[in-house]
Design an enzyme around this catalytic site. Structure first.
Site, mmCIF file in Angstrom:
data_model
loop_
_atom_site.group_PDB
_atom_site.id
_atom_site.type_symbol
_atom_site.label_atom_id
_atom_site.label_comp_id
_atom_site.label_asym_id
_atom_site.label_seq_id
_atom_site.Cartn_x
_atom_site.Cartn_y
_atom_site.Cartn_z
ATOM 1 N N ASP A 11 -5.095 -4.951 25.190
ATOM 2 C CA ASP A 11 -5.261 -3.964 26.268
ATOM 3 C C ASP A 11 -4.602 -2.626 25.920
ATOM 4 O O ASP A 11 -3.648 -2.578 25.150
ATOM 5 C CB ASP A 11 -4.646 -4.546 27.559
ATOM 6 C CG ASP A 11 -5.157 -3.826 28.796
ATOM 7 O OD1 ASP A 11 -6.186 -3.124 28.707
ATOM 8 O OD2 ASP A 11 -4.521 -3.971 29.862
ATOM 9 N N GLY B 294 -7.915 2.560 26.099
ATOM 10 C CA GLY B 294 -8.296 3.777 26.823
ATOM 11 C C GLY B 294 -7.111 4.717 26.996
ATOM 12 O O GLY B 294 -7.196 5.917 26.706
ATOM 13 N N ARG B 295 -5.980 4.146 27.445
ATOM 14 C CA ARG B 295 -4.788 4.979 27.671
ATOM 15 C C ARG B 295 -4.270 5.548 26.353
ATOM 16 O O ARG B 295 -3.817 6.690 26.294
ATOM 17 C CB ARG B 295 -3.689 4.145 28.364
ATOM 18 C CG ARG B 295 -3.900 4.034 29.854
ATOM 19 C CD ARG B 295 -3.051 2.947 30.438
ATOM 20 N NE ARG B 295 -3.595 1.626 30.146
ATOM 21 C CZ ARG B 295 -2.939 0.486 30.314
ATOM 22 N NH1 ARG B 295 -1.694 0.509 30.732
ATOM 23 N NH2 ARG B 295 -3.515 -0.669 30.034
ATOM 24 N N HIS C 174 -11.013 2.553 21.559
ATOM 25 C CA HIS C 174 -11.659 1.288 21.184
ATOM 26 C C HIS C 174 -11.864 1.244 19.666
ATOM 27 O O HIS C 174 -11.681 0.224 19.024
ATOM 28 C CB HIS C 174 -13.001 1.120 21.892
ATOM 29 C CG HIS C 174 -12.873 1.038 23.395
ATOM 30 N ND1 HIS C 174 -11.946 0.233 24.003
ATOM 31 C CD2 HIS C 174 -13.548 1.668 24.397
ATOM 32 C CE1 HIS C 174 -12.047 0.362 25.321
ATOM 33 N NE2 HIS C 174 -13.010 1.234 25.589
ATOM 34 N N SER D 297 -14.340 -8.718 28.900
ATOM 35 C CA SER D 297 -14.331 -9.677 30.013
ATOM 36 C C SER D 297 -15.612 -9.572 30.831
ATOM 37 O O SER D 297 -16.329 -8.560 30.759
ATOM 38 C CB SER D 297 -13.120 -9.410 30.916
ATOM 39 O OG SER D 297 -13.317 -8.222 31.650
ATOM 40 N N THR D 298 -15.876 -10.589 31.635
ATOM 41 C CA THR D 298 -17.022 -10.544 32.557
ATOM 42 C C THR D 298 -16.913 -9.284 33.435
ATOM 43 O O THR D 298 -17.910 -8.595 33.676
ATOM 44 C CB THR D 298 -17.011 -11.812 33.454
ATOM 45 O OG1 THR D 298 -16.950 -12.960 32.614
ATOM 46 C CG2 THR D 298 -18.235 -11.876 34.338
ATOM 47 N N GLU D 299 -15.686 -8.999 33.870
ATOM 48 C CA GLU D 299 -15.469 -7.839 34.763
ATOM 49 C C GLU D 299 -15.682 -6.511 34.037
ATOM 50 O O GLU D 299 -15.984 -5.495 34.680
ATOM 51 C CB GLU D 299 -14.039 -7.892 35.339
ATOM 52 C CG GLU D 299 -13.807 -9.001 36.359
ATOM 53 C CD GLU D 299 -13.647 -10.394 35.755
ATOM 54 O OE1 GLU D 299 -13.393 -10.505 34.533
ATOM 55 O OE2 GLU D 299 -13.799 -11.374 36.507
ATOM 56 N N ARG E 267 -17.716 -1.477 34.053
ATOM 57 C CA ARG E 267 -17.298 -0.135 33.584
ATOM 58 C C ARG E 267 -18.515 0.780 33.457
ATOM 59 O O ARG E 267 -19.650 0.296 33.378
ATOM 60 C CB ARG E 267 -16.595 -0.261 32.225
ATOM 61 C CG ARG E 267 -15.292 -1.005 32.336
ATOM 62 C CD ARG E 267 -14.483 -0.890 31.075
ATOM 63 N NE ARG E 267 -13.226 -1.605 31.242
ATOM 64 C CZ ARG E 267 -12.196 -1.498 30.441
ATOM 65 N NH1 ARG E 267 -12.264 -0.700 29.383
ATOM 66 N NH2 ARG E 267 -11.080 -2.165 30.669
ATOM 67 N N LEU F 278 -8.256 -19.677 8.936
ATOM 68 C CA LEU F 278 -8.075 -19.262 10.330
ATOM 69 C C LEU F 278 -9.396 -19.281 11.110
ATOM 70 O O LEU F 278 -10.418 -18.794 10.623
ATOM 71 C CB LEU F 278 -7.501 -17.826 10.353
ATOM 72 C CG LEU F 278 -7.368 -17.176 11.725
ATOM 73 C CD1 LEU F 278 -6.210 -17.781 12.512
ATOM 74 C CD2 LEU F 278 -7.161 -15.668 11.596
ATOM 75 N N GLU G 202 3.400 -19.808 26.202
ATOM 76 C CA GLU G 202 4.511 -18.858 26.337
ATOM 77 C C GLU G 202 3.926 -17.444 26.425
ATOM 78 O O GLU G 202 3.047 -17.084 25.638
ATOM 79 C CB GLU G 202 5.453 -18.956 25.130
ATOM 80 C CG GLU G 202 6.160 -20.285 25.012
ATOM 81 C CD GLU G 202 7.091 -20.569 26.181
ATOM 82 O OE1 GLU G 202 7.741 -19.623 26.674
ATOM 83 O OE2 GLU G 202 7.152 -21.739 26.607
HETATM 84 C C1 IPE Z 1 -8.538 -7.319 30.057
HETATM 85 O O1 IPE Z 1 -8.276 -5.957 30.079
HETATM 86 C C2 IPE Z 1 -9.823 -7.592 29.313
HETATM 87 C C3 IPE Z 1 -9.787 -7.378 27.877
HETATM 88 C C4 IPE Z 1 -8.739 -7.036 27.178
HETATM 89 C C5 IPE Z 1 -11.021 -7.597 27.202
HETATM 90 P P1 IPE Z 1 -8.741 -5.066 31.312
HETATM 91 O O2 IPE Z 1 -8.258 -3.693 31.042
HETATM 92 O O3 IPE Z 1 -10.182 -5.229 31.562
HETATM 93 O O4 IPE Z 1 -7.948 -5.745 32.524
HETATM 94 P P2 IPE Z 1 -7.399 -5.122 33.871
HETATM 95 O O5 IPE Z 1 -8.530 -4.391 34.516
HETATM 96 O O6 IPE Z 1 -6.278 -4.207 33.516
HETATM 97 O O7 IPE Z 1 -6.908 -6.306 34.652
HETATM 98 C C1 IPE Z 2 -8.856 -2.897 26.298
HETATM 99 O O1 IPE Z 2 -8.495 -1.590 26.532
HETATM 100 C C2 IPE Z 2 -10.265 -3.034 25.772
HETATM 101 C C3 IPE Z 2 -11.226 -3.626 26.715
HETATM 102 C C4 IPE Z 2 -10.945 -4.084 27.904
HETATM 103 C C5 IPE Z 2 -12.608 -3.700 26.281
HETATM 104 P P1 IPE Z 2 -8.881 -0.844 27.872
HETATM 105 O O2 IPE Z 2 -10.226 -0.220 27.709
HETATM 106 O O3 IPE Z 2 -8.748 -1.734 29.054
HETATM 107 O O4 IPE Z 2 -7.799 0.313 27.937
HETATM 108 P P2 IPE Z 2 -6.918 0.709 29.191
HETATM 109 O O5 IPE Z 2 -6.260 -0.524 29.690
HETATM 110 O O6 IPE Z 2 -7.855 1.307 30.201
HETATM 111 O O7 IPE Z 2 -5.946 1.696 28.661
HETATM 112 MG MG MG Z 3 -7.217 -2.242 30.247
#
Ligand code: IPE
Ligand code: IPE
Ligand code: MG
Length: 275
Positions: A37, A40-41, A54, A82-84, A88, A148, A224
């Site tokens: 994660d 984007g930030r 990315h 993720s599914t969610e 985006r 692996l 853990e």
């Molecule tokens: C979790 O990150 C999904 C992946 C790393 C693929 P998200 O950025 O989608 O999760 P939330 O929205 O912060 O919970």
């Molecule tokens: C994780 O980084 C990658 C995916 C979820 C695909 P993010 O895109 O969620 O980046 P942030 O959390 O918004 O910074």
């Molecule tokens: Mg994120």
């Protein structure tokens, strides 16, 4: 002070020493799962578009995968989409799909040469045809490997996984193949998308978020947790080693009590406990 600059060869030697220390210090987890994660930030903090993060994140995937293969981790599961994440903006989803197809094409040979076996969990059939094709080819290209296991969670969610398992088990009950009373932990594990993979001992989340975001909900029951503030594009093998070191210091009790305390409680009489 000027930073010490190491040549590639010196760097590789220093890395081997670190890896040897890590193995000497304790157990290397068989299965590590990572919520990658903060892409984007990471990009936005640099005044760039999220897609740039990315792209930078792919370098971390390569480095972490390679390091895991070198230190003897058997399974690495990466939460990549993720599914969610389908919710985006279309432009970001498209950029991610494009990047995935391109990276798979570029990295397949590298995976093969490093004895890494690729597999996926999730609803891959929701991905564009081009991505599915690249995935199939990369899986085929690495199918004889036995080092692996790199498992990409794509269009994955823990609730989806559990729902699918419930559907499969219900069908077997309906067909008289299994009695409802026979259903136990193992039955459920065996019907999840991770059926042939042991549960992760260690789960890492980058970018300082303290949640699971619908990842491996069943499988993480006793994993853990290691959470770091570092954004995924900055997460490299040194950070991975820190996470493993932290894992090695944990007292994993699984609801029981540690060995020292077991000895102590054996000396206690029931009377002492209840008086
Ligand atoms: C979790 O990150 C999904 C992946 C790393 C693929 P998200 O950025 O989608 O999760 P939330 O929205 O912060 O919970
Ligand atoms: C994780 O980084 C990658 C995916 C979820 C695909 P993010 O895109 O969620 O980046 P942030 O959390 O918004 O910074
Ligand atoms: Mg994120």
């Amino acid at each position: 002070m000027k930073p010490i600059s190491l040549t590639n060869k010196e760097q590789a030697t220093a890395d081997k020493e670190l890896q040897a220390d890590l193995a000497d210090q304790g157990e290397i987890p068989d299965h590590i799962a990572i919520i990658m994660d903060g892409n984007g930030r990471w990009a936005q903090n640099r005044g760039n578009l999220r897609a740039y993060g990315h792209k930078a994140g792919v370098n971390s995937v390569r480095d972490i995968t390679e390091a895991c293969a070198q230190i003897g981790v058997k399974y690495l599961t990466l939460y990549a989409f993720s599914t969610e994440n389908w919710g985006r903006p279309k432009i970001e989803v498209n950029a991610l799909m494009h990047l995935m197809a391109r990276s798979l094409r570029k990295e397949a040979q590298n995976l093969k040469e490093n004895n890494i076996k690729l597999q996926t969990i999730g609803q891959v059939d929701r991905f564009p045809k081009k991505c599915q094709r690249e995935l199939r080819e990369a899986i085929l290209c690495t199918k004889e490997n036995d080092g692996l296991h790199l498992c990409l969670a794509l269009s994955y969610s823990g609730r989806w996984d559990i729902t699918e398992a419930v559907k499969k088990i219900s069908q077997r009950v309906k067909e008289g193949d299994i009695e409802p009373d026979e259903i136990d932990d193992e039955t459920i594990s065996a019907h999840l998308s991770t059926a042939r993979i042991p549960d992760p001992e260690l789960i890492i989340r980058t970018s300082g978020e303290y949640r699971l975001s619908n990842f491996l909900l069943w499988q993480l029951a006793y994993s853990e947790l290691y959470i770091t503030e570092t954004y995924w594009p900055d997460f490299r093998r040194n950070e991975l080693y820190k996470a493993i070191q932290s894992f090695q210091e944990r007292d994993r009790r699984f609801g029981e009590i540690s060995e020292n305390n077991t000895k102590e409680s054996m000396n206690l009489s029931v009377q002492e406990l209840t008086s």
